[in-house]
Design an enzyme around this catalytic site. Structure first.
Site, short mmCIF file in Angstrom:
data_model
loop_
_atom_site.label_atom_id
_atom_site.label_comp_id
_atom_site.label_asym_id
_atom_site.label_seq_id
_atom_site.Cartn_x
_atom_site.Cartn_y
_atom_site.Cartn_z
N GLU A 1 -55.31 -5.40 -40.80
CA GLU A 1 -56.62 -5.92 -41.17
C GLU A 1 -56.52 -7.27 -41.90
O GLU A 1 -57.33 -8.17 -41.67
CB GLU A 1 -57.35 -4.93 -42.10
CG GLU A 1 -57.74 -3.62 -41.44
CD GLU A 1 -56.63 -2.56 -41.50
OE1 GLU A 1 -55.43 -2.91 -41.60
OE2 GLU A 1 -56.97 -1.37 -41.44
N ILE B 1 -33.28 -23.68 -22.61
CA ILE B 1 -32.75 -22.54 -23.37
C ILE B 1 -33.20 -21.20 -22.78
O ILE B 1 -32.69 -20.16 -23.14
CB ILE B 1 -33.13 -22.68 -24.86
CG1 ILE B 1 -32.70 -24.04 -25.40
CG2 ILE B 1 -32.52 -21.58 -25.71
CD1 ILE B 1 -31.22 -24.36 -25.22
N SER C 1 -36.80 -19.78 -21.90
CA SER C 1 -38.20 -19.49 -21.60
C SER C 1 -38.96 -20.77 -21.25
O SER C 1 -38.67 -21.85 -21.76
CB SER C 1 -38.86 -18.78 -22.77
OG SER C 1 -38.78 -19.55 -23.93
N TRP D 1 -32.80 -7.44 -35.31
CA TRP D 1 -34.26 -7.46 -35.19
C TRP D 1 -34.83 -6.07 -34.87
O TRP D 1 -35.96 -5.94 -34.41
CB TRP D 1 -34.71 -8.51 -34.17
CG TRP D 1 -34.59 -9.90 -34.75
CD1 TRP D 1 -34.42 -10.23 -36.07
CD2 TRP D 1 -34.65 -11.15 -34.05
NE1 TRP D 1 -34.36 -11.59 -36.22
CE2 TRP D 1 -34.50 -12.18 -35.01
CE3 TRP D 1 -34.81 -11.50 -32.70
CZ2 TRP D 1 -34.52 -13.54 -34.66
CZ3 TRP D 1 -34.83 -12.85 -32.36
CH2 TRP D 1 -34.68 -13.86 -33.34
N ASP E 1 -28.02 -14.91 -25.88
CA ASP E 1 -28.61 -15.47 -27.10
C ASP E 1 -28.20 -14.68 -28.33
O ASP E 1 -28.29 -13.46 -28.35
CB ASP E 1 -30.15 -15.42 -27.00
CG ASP E 1 -30.67 -16.38 -25.94
OD1 ASP E 1 -30.06 -17.45 -25.76
OD2 ASP E 1 -31.70 -16.06 -25.32
N HIS F 1 -26.68 -19.13 -27.53
CA HIS F 1 -27.67 -20.01 -28.15
C HIS F 1 -27.98 -19.51 -29.55
O HIS F 1 -28.11 -18.30 -29.76
CB HIS F 1 -28.96 -20.04 -27.31
CG HIS F 1 -30.10 -20.64 -28.05
ND1 HIS F 1 -30.19 -21.99 -28.31
CD2 HIS F 1 -31.20 -20.07 -28.63
CE1 HIS F 1 -31.29 -22.22 -29.02
NE2 HIS F 1 -31.91 -21.07 -29.23
N HIS G 1 -40.85 -27.07 -31.59
CA HIS G 1 -41.86 -26.52 -32.51
C HIS G 1 -43.07 -27.46 -32.60
O HIS G 1 -44.10 -27.09 -33.14
CB HIS G 1 -41.28 -26.34 -33.91
CG HIS G 1 -40.07 -25.45 -33.91
ND1 HIS G 1 -40.17 -24.10 -33.69
CD2 HIS G 1 -38.75 -25.71 -34.07
CE1 HIS G 1 -38.95 -23.56 -33.73
NE2 HIS G 1 -38.08 -24.51 -33.94
N1 GLN Z 1 -33.79 -17.51 -24.41
C1 GLN Z 1 -34.77 -17.45 -25.46
C2 GLN Z 1 -35.92 -18.38 -25.10
O1 GLN Z 1 -35.68 -19.36 -24.48
C3 GLN Z 1 -34.19 -17.87 -26.78
C4 GLN Z 1 -35.18 -17.72 -27.90
C5 GLN Z 1 -34.59 -17.89 -29.27
O2 GLN Z 1 -33.51 -18.35 -29.42
N2 GLN Z 1 -35.33 -17.53 -30.28
O3 GLN Z 1 -37.05 -18.15 -25.49
ZN ZN Z 2 -33.58 -20.62 -30.35
#
Ligand code: GLN
Ligand code: ZN
Length: 762
Positions: free
Chosen positions: A17, A439, A441, A569, A607, A649, A702
């Site tokens: 909420e 990387i 996505s 995670w 990753d 990565h 970002h």
């Molecule tokens: N392979 C993932 C992507 O490209 C890596 C994301 C990450 O490192 N947080 O979204």
């Molecule tokens: Zn990343």
């Protein structure tokens, strides 16, 4: 009588909420009063849920963050937001979130305000706003928030125990902006704390919980000394202080802590049980000892009978001085298991969220105070649940245990050293210098999300869903070919989240509907629940990757999440070491790596975005963690032939103090986030003489800004000053899923041009 209390309750709400109220207010869709009303309602509801306790926390609620609340209580506002004339809460959000120059603050100048820096709260996934200091910082008490909440609590008949961050932790977790010594501010800070405690006393408060979790980390001598100074100065205040530590052991700080002039001490005996016996001897007989016996960092039922076996003798020793509580604030667990409608019922019977944990506390206290027989049926039910979990075939898979027993040093070792592999891979892949890649996505468009929603809710069939995802993959491959990238990816359209996606396909994982935990501000995460031995019933990614490869002659990079990141995670098992769960994940992902290789995939990226996040609080324990974390990665990655190229990565991370471990992973290439550090992060790799290939990010994903070709060339030139050009890749900082296609295309166009320019000139 053992007293029960709680250190903090999750504030986000059972159905998030607070998140929705905050975001609606920030978007201008609802009023400040409406937001404040939601806050008050949640506080009321949460006190209600804690009504069986002897003492409930007040002041643990925050609209954004408890550290930022403390900064406002202490009048420590960054210079840039002083003199704001609107509502204090609006000013608070300006520090929390920043304000861009284009958005005019109502009645204000309309100029921009930078957001406060945010960083991880100890080893949790919660992030706080870092207090800012300069040599001139002055503090001034503003107790209004605490007093309002206290009045609210009293009106509702709550036995209130205000919660504040202690002065030493507050300073230790802050940063000076002018290079001055923040500890020098202690003298100025303490009178404000004294005034706060006096004010609370004047408002009828008996106990104040003062959190000093910094005590479970390694402290330099001046910081230990600061504790002596601080608590001697505060001892005159007419309230009783419960000094709270959590998340770990006090170890060499036991003596210091036992002898601070406070009325009581809370310790985390889930993570720091070894502190107990020495503390029992050290603690003066006048002091309360609160034991955090219920895990505030995990979602498992407590073994109540075992805790009682252990607690009863301690109760005999401590008598009235024993308090019991969760180990830490329940901020780090979801609110209420009763909200779950679809959770596997067997797994569900093993779980306890915040509300259920408080009920466990009530059962323990009743057993201690009135005898176990009074709660006989509850204890029996708890025993049955604990035993069912321990012996469940869903938890125990002998094949997995047997595979684990067979792990040896060979399993994680490549056949040849990097230099030999590099030649074979170069011959097979035939890439230009400064090869370009991404990387993983690509933008997760509205259509992709909608298709996933429809598939999950049963609105569309699997076949239709697969068609839509394939179409997305095809589009993604087309775009990358048109851009002229060298190593392509399939784009991850089919993945909701880089951990959940794999968890859903592995045996040993369960998923909640409302198991949300606050990460920062209005952002929450819903960690999957790793409950059993992990195995992979069938290949998880091979179909998607081979489909993507069938559309192009360029090499297609397979894309996986590594075992350490999946572990870090997730909510993980408490019945075996993290290292064992990690090894199980490693064996499962290793099979996927080998399946991809068999399907002809020539590069595989694994990753490990969260490798650094798992570092223990004490540096002395880093080595042990890194050993098993790196070994798990190696088990996952290193079963492939020399010709197969392994990438890994990592997102934004300091590398200086873990560079040896990174090198030890022995990935053929690592891509990292560097664009905003002006390539300075590469110094660690340079100094270490890191031997393998590196892709330092040149595009800050970002930001919606499109990086220019010149800027990226410049960054790569800086990279080439540190790393030999023949070992450099050109790529963005991270995945592109949060960006739009119309941002990604021009940015990658410039990136590919930058690589061409570099090839011609370096
Ligand atoms: N392979 C993932 C992507 O490209 C890596 C994301 C990450 O490192 N947080 O979204
Ligand atoms: Zn990343």
């Amino acid at each position: 009588m053992a007293i029960t209390h709680n250190l903090g309750f999750p504030r986000i709400g059972a159905k998030r909420e607070l998140k929705f109220a905050l975001e609606s207010y920030w978007k201008g869709q609802s009023s400040l009063d409406a937001l404040k009303a939601v806050g008050a309602e949640l506080r009321g509801r949460h006190w209600q849920a804690q009504s069986a306790l002897d003492l409930a926390p007040v002041g643990d609620f925050a609209f954004y963050d408890q550290m930022l609340d403390m900064s406002f209580t202490l009048g420590n506002l960054p210079e840039r937001v002083r003199g704001f004339e609107g509502d204090v809460l609006d000013n608070y959000f300006r520090v929390a979130r920043g304000r861009s120059a284009s958005v005019a603050d109502e009645g204000q100048c309309g100029c921009g305000v930078a957001a406060g820096e945010m960083t991880k709260w100890f080893d949790t996934n919660y992030h706080y706003i870092v207090p800012e200091f300069t040599a001139d910082t002055v503090f001034r008490l503003d107790a209004s928030r605490l007093l309002e909440q206290l009045a609210e609590a009293k009106a509702q008949g709550v036995r209130a125990k205000p919660v504040i961050i202690g002065p030493v932790t507050y300073l230790a977790l802050g940063k000076t902006k002018d290079g001055s010594d923040r500890l020098a501010l202690l003298d100025r800070l303490l009178p404000v704390y004294a005034e706060l405690l006096n004010t609370l006393a004047a408002n009828g408060v008996e106990w104040v919980q003062i959190d000093e979790p910094i005590l479970v980390t390694e402290l330099e001598e001046p910081w230990r000394h600061a504790f002596e100074i601080a608590y001697h100065e505060l001892k005159g205040a007419p309230v009783k202080l419960l000094l709270a530590t959590y998340f770990g052991e006090l170890q060499d700080q036991r003596y210091l802590v036992a002898n601070l002039p406070v009325a009581g001490l809370h310790i985390d005996v889930v993570r720091g049980r070894d502190d107990l016996v020495p503390l029992l001897n050290l603690l003066p007989s006048s002091k309360i000892l609160s034991l955090g016996v219920i895990d505030g960092r995990n979602i498992w039922k407590t073994d109540l009978n075992a805790v009682l076996d252990w607690l009863e003798p301690i109760q005999l020793q401590l008598g009235e001085r024993l308090w019991i509580a969760p180990s830490c604030s329940l901020l780090h667990v979801p609110v209420d298991l009763d909200s779950e409608q679809t959770l596997d019922s067997e797994v569900r019977s093993w779980l306890a969220f915040a509300k259920q944990k408080l009920d466990e506390l009530r059962i323990l206290a009743t057993a201690l105070n009135q005898g176990r027989h009074v709660v006989q049926s509850e204890l029996a039910a708890n025993r049955a649940a604990i035993e069912a979990r321990r012996s469940s075939p869903r938890v125990n898979n002998p094949e997995v245990k047997a595979a684990l027993a067979k792990i040896d040093a060979e399993l994680g070792r490549r056949k040849s050293p990097y230099s030999e592999r590099a030649d074979k891979q170069a011959a097979r892949l035939n890439l230009p210098r400064f090869p370009t890649t991404t990387i993983g996505s690509f933008p997760q468009t509205g259509e992709i999300r909608q298709a996933r929603r429809q598939f999950k809710s049963g609105e569309i069939e699997e076949a239709a869903y697969v068609e839509i995802m394939r179409a997305e993959i095809a589009r993604c491959v087309r775009e990358q070919e048109a851009l002229g990238l060298d190593v392509l990816v399939h784009g991850e359209a089919e993945r909701n989240d880089m951990v959940e996606y794999f968890g859903e396909q592995l045996d040993g994982y369960a998923f909640s509907q409302f198991g949300w935990v606050q990460s920062y501000g209005s952002r929450c995460v819903k960690p999957p629940i790793l409950f059993g031995d992990i195995s992979r019933p069938k290949a998880m990614t091979v179909d998607w990757i081979t489909y993507a490869q069938s559309l192009t002659t360029k090499p297609m990079k397979g894309m996986l999440t590594g075992p350490v990141t999946i572990l870090n995670w997730s909510f993980v098992r408490d019945d075996q070491p993290r290292s064992v769960s990690c090894q199980q994940l490693a064996l499962a992902i290793r099979e996927e790596v080998l399946d991809l290789e068999r399907a002809g995939v020539r590069l595989i990226q694994i990753d490990e975005a969260a490798l650094r996040e798992g570092l223990p609080l004490r540096k002395s324990q880093w080595g042990a963690y890194l050993d098993w974390a790196v070994e798990s990665f190696r088990i996952t990655a290193n079963g492939v032939a020399d010709e197969t190229q392994i990438h890994t990565h990592m997102c934004y991370s300091e590398f200086n103090d873990i560079i040896a471990a990174i090198a030890d992973m022995d990935a053929d290439a690592i891509t990292i986030e560097t664009s905003r550090s002006d390539m300075e992060l590469l110094d660690a790799f340079d100094d270490f003489k890191y031997p393998n290939e590196i892709g330092p990010g040149v595009y800050d994903i970002h930001s919606p800004n499109i990086p220019t070709e010149e800027h990226m060339v410049q960054l790569m030139r800086k990279a080439a000053e540190r790393i030999p050009a023949e070992r450099l890749w050109v790529n963005p900082d991270c995945g592109l899923k949060t960006r739009q296609w119309d941002e990604v295309i021009p940015a990658l166009t410039n990136m590919v041009s930058a690589a061409k320019t570099l090839r011609a000139s370096l």
